[in-house]
Design a protein around this motif. Sequence first.
Motif, PDB file in Angstrom:
ATOM      1  N   GLY A  17      -3.037   9.426  -6.365  1.00 41.48           N
ATOM      2  CA  GLY A  17      -1.628   9.668  -6.588  1.00 41.48           C
ATOM      3  C   GLY A  17      -1.298   9.874  -8.048  1.00 41.48           C
ATOM      4  N   THR A  18      -0.019  10.152  -8.290  1.00 42.36           N
ATOM      5  CA  THR A  18       0.496  10.329  -9.643  1.00 42.36           C
ATOM      6  C   THR A  18       1.475   9.208  -9.924  1.00 42.36           C
ATOM      7  N   ILE A  19       1.200   8.419 -10.962  1.00 37.10           N
ATOM      8  CA  ILE A  19       1.952   7.199 -11.236  1.00 37.10           C
ATOM      9  C   ILE A  19       2.503   7.260 -12.650  1.00 37.10           C
TER      10      ILE A  19
ATOM     11  N   THR B 148      -8.166  -2.098 -10.859  1.00 38.94           N
ATOM     12  CA  THR B 148      -9.111  -1.010 -10.647  1.00 38.94           C
ATOM     13  C   THR B 148      -8.383   0.316 -10.768  1.00 38.94           C
ATOM     14  N   LEU B 149      -8.934   1.243 -11.563  1.00 40.19           N
ATOM     15  CA  LEU B 149      -8.355   2.570 -11.737  1.00 40.19           C
ATOM     16  C   LEU B 149      -9.406   3.616 -11.434  1.00 40.19           C
ATOM     17  N   THR B 150      -9.194   4.382 -10.369  1.00 38.83           N
ATOM     18  CA  THR B 150     -10.081   5.495 -10.015  1.00 38.83           C
ATOM     19  C   THR B 150      -9.242   6.615  -9.431  1.00 38.83           C
ATOM     20  N   ASP B 151      -9.346   7.804  -9.990  1.00 39.97           N
ATOM     21  CA  ASP B 151      -8.761   9.029  -9.436  1.00 39.97           C
ATOM     22  C   ASP B 151      -7.244   9.119  -9.569  1.00 39.97           C
ATOM     23  N   ALA B 152      -6.537   8.041  -9.755  1.00 47.50           N
ATOM     24  CA  ALA B 152      -5.097   8.126  -9.946  1.00 47.50           C
ATOM     25  C   ALA B 152      -4.782   8.725 -11.315  1.00 47.50           C
ATOM     26  N   THR B 153      -3.679   9.469 -11.390  1.00 44.39           N
ATOM     27  CA  THR B 153      -3.174   9.984 -12.661  1.00 44.39           C
ATOM     28  C   THR B 153      -2.060   9.064 -13.115  1.00 44.39           C
ATOM     29  N   VAL B 154      -2.281   8.340 -14.205  1.00 47.58           N
ATOM     30  CA  VAL B 154      -1.370   7.280 -14.623  1.00 47.58           C
ATOM     31  C   VAL B 154      -0.853   7.550 -16.029  1.00 47.58           C
ATOM     32  N   THR B 155       0.476   7.475 -16.159  1.00 45.87           N
ATOM     33  CA  THR B 155       1.112   7.510 -17.471  1.00 45.87           C
ATOM     34  C   THR B 155       1.918   6.230 -17.631  1.00 45.87           C
ATOM     35  N   ALA B 156       1.640   5.475 -18.671  1.00 48.99           N
ATOM     36  CA  ALA B 156       2.302   4.192 -18.893  1.00 48.99           C
ATOM     37  C   ALA B 156       3.016   4.216 -20.232  1.00 48.99           C
ATOM     38  N   ASN B 157       4.331   4.115 -20.193  1.00 46.93           N
ATOM     39  CA  ASN B 157       5.153   4.118 -21.409  1.00 46.93           C
ATOM     40  C   ASN B 157       4.803   5.285 -22.326  1.00 46.93           C
ATOM     41  N   GLY B 158       4.665   6.439 -21.708  1.00 44.19           N
ATOM     42  CA  GLY B 158       4.437   7.669 -22.450  1.00 44.19           C
ATOM     43  C   GLY B 158       3.008   7.970 -22.797  1.00 44.19           C
TER      44      GLY B 158
ATOM     45  N   LEU C  56      -2.008  -4.965  -4.474  1.00 47.17           N
ATOM     46  CA  LEU C  56      -1.144  -3.799  -4.594  1.00 47.17           C
ATOM     47  C   LEU C  56      -2.043  -2.576  -4.758  1.00 47.17           C
ATOM     48  N   THR C  57      -1.950  -1.654  -3.803  1.00 48.82           N
ATOM     49  CA  THR C  57      -2.786  -0.458  -3.815  1.00 48.82           C
ATOM     50  C   THR C  57      -1.917   0.787  -3.819  1.00 48.82           C
ATOM     51  N   ILE C  58      -2.176   1.695  -4.743  1.00 50.85           N
ATOM     52  CA  ILE C  58      -1.574   3.025  -4.718  1.00 50.85           C
ATOM     53  C   ILE C  58      -2.718   4.018  -4.595  1.00 50.85           C
ATOM     54  N   SER C  59      -2.766   4.721  -3.467  1.00 43.04           N
ATOM     55  CA  SER C  59      -3.870   5.642  -3.208  1.00 43.04           C
ATOM     56  C   SER C  59      -3.411   7.076  -3.031  1.00 43.04           C
ATOM     57  N   GLY C  60      -2.102   7.325  -3.115  1.00 45.71           N
ATOM     58  CA  GLY C  60      -1.586   8.677  -2.964  1.00 45.71           C
ATOM     59  C   GLY C  60      -0.093   8.705  -3.221  1.00 45.71           C
ATOM     60  N   GLY C  61       0.469   9.904  -3.167  1.00 49.35           N
ATOM     61  CA  GLY C  61       1.897  10.061  -3.373  1.00 49.35           C
ATOM     62  C   GLY C  61       2.258  10.158  -4.843  1.00 49.35           C
ATOM     63  N   THR C  62       3.565  10.204  -5.086  1.00 40.66           N
ATOM     64  CA  THR C  62       4.100  10.239  -6.443  1.00 40.66           C
ATOM     65  C   THR C  62       4.961   9.010  -6.636  1.00 40.66           C
ATOM     66  N   VAL C  63       4.607   8.187  -7.607  1.00 46.00           N
ATOM     67  CA  VAL C  63       5.281   6.909  -7.828  1.00 46.00           C
ATOM     68  C   VAL C  63       5.817   6.871  -9.255  1.00 46.00           C
TER      69      VAL C  63
ATOM     70  N   THR D 297       0.850  -1.183   0.000  1.00 49.22           N
ATOM     71  CA  THR D 297       0.000   0.000   0.000  1.00 49.22           C
ATOM     72  C   THR D 297       0.888   1.235   0.000  1.00 49.22           C
ATOM     73  N   ILE D 298       0.762   2.049  -1.023  1.00 51.86           N
ATOM     74  CA  ILE D 298       1.456   3.332  -1.086  1.00 51.86           C
ATOM     75  C   ILE D 298       0.393   4.410  -1.017  1.00 51.86           C
ATOM     76  N   SER D 299       0.394   5.168   0.067  1.00 50.05           N
ATOM     77  CA  SER D 299      -0.640   6.178   0.267  1.00 50.05           C
ATOM     78  C   SER D 299      -0.079   7.584   0.328  1.00 50.05           C
ATOM     79  N   GLY D 300       1.242   7.734   0.251  1.00 50.46           N
ATOM     80  CA  GLY D 300       1.855   9.054   0.291  1.00 50.46           C
ATOM     81  C   GLY D 300       3.343   8.957   0.031  1.00 50.46           C
ATOM     82  N   GLY D 301       3.987  10.105   0.040  1.00 51.89           N
ATOM     83  CA  GLY D 301       5.424  10.145  -0.166  1.00 51.89           C
ATOM     84  C   GLY D 301       5.800  10.151  -1.631  1.00 51.89           C
ATOM     85  N   THR D 302       7.112  10.067  -1.852  1.00 47.41           N
ATOM     86  CA  THR D 302       7.659  10.014  -3.200  1.00 47.41           C
ATOM     87  C   THR D 302       8.440   8.718  -3.346  1.00 47.41           C
ATOM     88  N   VAL D 303       8.062   7.912  -4.326  1.00 48.77           N
ATOM     89  CA  VAL D 303       8.680   6.609  -4.530  1.00 48.77           C
ATOM     90  C   VAL D 303       9.213   6.545  -5.957  1.00 48.77           C
ATOM     91  N   GLU D 304      10.513   6.286  -6.094  1.00 49.07           N
ATOM     92  CA  GLU D 304      11.131   6.127  -7.407  1.00 49.07           C
ATOM     93  C   GLU D 304      11.860   4.792  -7.426  1.00 49.07           C
TER      94      GLU D 304
END
Length: 476
Positions: free
Chosen positions: A427-429, A449-459, A400-407, A365-372
């Motif tokens: 979050g921004t993924i 499931t995709l809701t509310d996250a901002t996702v960019t995959a391979n451009g 695997l849940t991403i609910s916030g942060g920058t990943v 679960t990633i709910s905050g912070g910056t993960v690279e």
Amino acid sequence: MSRFASRPKRFAAFTSSLALAGAVLVGCGVAADDTSTTAAGSAVTVSSVASTTSDSDTAVTASSVASTTSDSDTAVTASSVASTTSDSDTAGSGDSASTTSASTSTTSATSITSTTSTDTHYDDDDLTWEASEEIAVTLADGASSGAGVTVDGDTVTITSGGVYRISGTLSDGQLVVAAPDDETVVLILDGVSITNADGTAVAITSADEVTVYLEDGTTNVLADGSNYTVADDATPVAALASASDLTIAGSGTLDVTGNAGDGISTKDGLVIASGTVTVTAADDGIRGKDYVYVLDGTLSVTSGGDAVKSDNAEEEDRGWVRIDGGTLSIEAGDDGVHSERALDITGGTVTVTQSVEGIESQTITISGGTVEVTASDDGINATAINGVTGGTESDDGSLLTISGGTVTVNAGQDGIDSNGSVALTGGTITITSASGGGTGAVDANGQVTLTDATVTANGTQVTSADQLAMSHGGGR
């Protein structure tokens, strides 16, 4: 008698909860606010969510679970595991959710929630003592001294609970803590250098719990030998090795070199509350068998094995990692951050510049912070403890849940891989991954499931789970 000589343990509640199917996936987003706690001059920052507390201490929650505490300890809520899988006919979660299931499982899609409670040993009181309680110990080749310790050549042994201010150098020696199991020990490292060519630099063989406190403005260095064993497995093979619960705190610096195995390793739980810690290890960098809990600090880990690890797979309430703050810089020969059961990142900065798999656990679960994350295999991987059963495309119940942060993920294989389900709810993924041949930005055996996250995959900007889901399983 000092309170450190015999003090009852005070625990914090660490409650884990999740669901793996249906509407629960959409509901797992969290909104975090920051609570700052300072003890004994050490800044400890904790992210908290939906918490209620009736006293002055800190309550921390994550993964959309509200926690209430009324005692003096710290309440923490994080993710663990529930065994639910869904088939391809499972309905999406909520009107605004985009949901795709890649699972070939025929298990019922009924949502099941599992809640377990576990303990951490850490308490703010661990960082509070009177100057009059301190016992001075001076390390020197052939001439170490101090009240309340025994000296045998260049082996200095602490045999009772208390607060010990350690200074000096052992060029080929060892500091041992062998206190009774119901007594606590504080080691204030005040300019310490210990190298042991034939074993661990610091060996904590017994105590209720031990705090290693890094004095402000000091640099402390620990290094073990490159080829040794520990008799009767009294401690792990590590430069800083403990058989007891271990806390690292303070505002000083600790440099650890594990030449034979791990850098910092304990058979129980490990809490890092603060400090600047640099670890170089032949095997695992930082290991807490029961748990690793990072509140704050600046950590730099270079390891031949896993960089940060909790590997207790036998006990249901153990084997977890939680990062609430601080800065972690990781270069790993295997996994960057690994735990068997649950791994939560609620804040801080986690940068994995080299790994096979960047982040791995049964429930992530990633709910905050910056993960690279940079990984040669999968970037972030959720998989059950025993791996996939019933074929590589079976849903093993991991999540695997991403609910916030920058990943940000740069992976040689799958960017995000789950042998169960994936929920991207905030979050921004940004994912850069391989494609084709069974690999892609997101690979899930279960529901995506995709809701509310901002996702960019391979451009490409992703607006629906259909763009992410794959029909290929990844295995462990």
